[in-house]
Write an enzyme that holds these catalytic residues in place. Sequence first.
Site, mmCIF file in Angstrom:
data_model
loop_
_atom_site.group_PDB
_atom_site.id
_atom_site.type_symbol
_atom_site.label_atom_id
_atom_site.label_comp_id
_atom_site.label_asym_id
_atom_site.label_seq_id
_atom_site.Cartn_x
_atom_site.Cartn_y
_atom_site.Cartn_z
ATOM 1 N N ASP A 1 68.369 67.464 50.921
ATOM 2 C CA ASP A 1 67.926 66.896 52.196
ATOM 3 C C ASP A 1 68.321 67.764 53.388
ATOM 4 O O ASP A 1 67.515 68.037 54.280
ATOM 5 C CB ASP A 1 68.517 65.495 52.382
ATOM 6 C CG ASP A 1 68.018 64.523 51.334
ATOM 7 O OD1 ASP A 1 67.089 64.881 50.589
ATOM 8 O OD2 ASP A 1 68.566 63.403 51.262
ATOM 9 N N TYR B 1 73.142 56.141 41.236
ATOM 10 C CA TYR B 1 73.047 57.574 41.506
ATOM 11 C C TYR B 1 74.176 58.316 40.787
ATOM 12 O O TYR B 1 73.947 59.324 40.102
ATOM 13 C CB TYR B 1 73.110 57.811 43.013
ATOM 14 C CG TYR B 1 72.980 59.244 43.434
ATOM 15 C CD1 TYR B 1 71.730 59.847 43.555
ATOM 16 C CD2 TYR B 1 74.107 60.011 43.713
ATOM 17 C CE1 TYR B 1 71.608 61.171 43.947
ATOM 18 C CE2 TYR B 1 73.999 61.332 44.107
ATOM 19 C CZ TYR B 1 72.750 61.902 44.226
ATOM 20 O OH TYR B 1 72.635 63.217 44.612
#
Length: 388
Positions: free
Chosen positions: A174, A226
């Site tokens: 990101d 995650y």
Amino acid sequence: MSASTAADLFRRTFGRDPDGVFSAPGRVNLIGEHTDYSGGLVLPFAIDARAQLAAGRADSSRVRVVSAQKPDEVVSVAVDDIWPGSPAVTGWPGYLLGAFWSVRETGRPVEPVDLVLDSQVPSGAGLSSSAAVECATVLAVSALSGYRPDPLTVARLAQRAENDFVGVPCGPMDQTASAACTEGAVLLFDTRSGTVENIPFDPAAHGLAVLVVDTRVAHSLADGEYGKRRASCERAAHRLGVPQLRDIAIGDLPAALDRLPDDELRRRVRHVVTENDRVAGTVELLRAGRAAGIGDLLTASHASLRDDYDVSCPELDLAVDTALAAGALGARMTGGGFGGSVIALVRAETNGSVGAIGDAVPAAFAENGYTSPVLRSVTPAQGARQEV
Ligand code: ADP
Ligand code: MG
């Protein structure tokens, strides 16, 4: 929101002009999902929604932060209280203060600053509002201290803020997208070698558009799923005797799967290895000027994330299926999953698929009793930069 909105709010709040205005974009990942912590390939692009940050040197030993998207308050923290886990820092200011800390951790002298944030990147929609805030702040804090880090350094410092200060164990994608993308291109980021390459991608030139469907289902990378996926990938790599799953070539996948002890681990590995292959296939098509041809790879990526990696959810699946039924060339969840957004590659003719999908997806959500989704068209935009 323009650069001047952040600057105006800075003037109103602090009674002087900022020394600079900086911005960084949100991102979508075209393809290459859940590969960035296995040394894999990702292909994100920056979107035309940005976090703007007006910044000024402060003549005190405190950092003050304001956000146009948060209740009207100035959060003021002494420079000495800015460290990971400090009780003086809670909530959203941590994203800015973490970036300040991260720049200071390079060992360079860093000046106290006043920061005013105004972001168009919706928070929690899977468009990486956090990376936009962090990258803009790293750039601002660095520039005001006379330091001009290159885009990959901005990304690394921003990721460090998120990992070590905010405490979210995200991979490098990101922040790298927000820092290093260029307008009209996707960023091929090899997360093992750390190299990046901008590959031209201009959907409009091909009569195409990329739609983002925000399902409004809150995702949270901080939750346990995650971490479990990361741990599975590490366990599988260890069992297969390779440093990372990136080291399994697509041709070696069947043999690798035979050596794994259970079905779940086999599915996790199959996703990562086939996803890297799909990124390579997408890049090949884009380089050949065949952007419309990538749709099937996007859809295959979704199926793999849904069936093998188990990170989709009913709302994401419905958005993908409905977009495809309404004429999208391809569609997939983008981002970590369990909510967030779907991207769909559509034909952009007047009254064409954009319109059909814009009607069909909200209608399908209403029929299923889901919260109304938000649709937007995105174009590949420039990464973090100084505006003024
Ligand atoms: P995503 O990055 O996918 O949007 P995250 O949970 O990683 O979601 O980051 C969202 C968080 O980033 C918000 O909860 C908030 O703490 C911070 N943030 C993002 N944009 C802003 C903003 N405009 N003002 C204040 N905080 C923001
Ligand atoms: Mg985020």
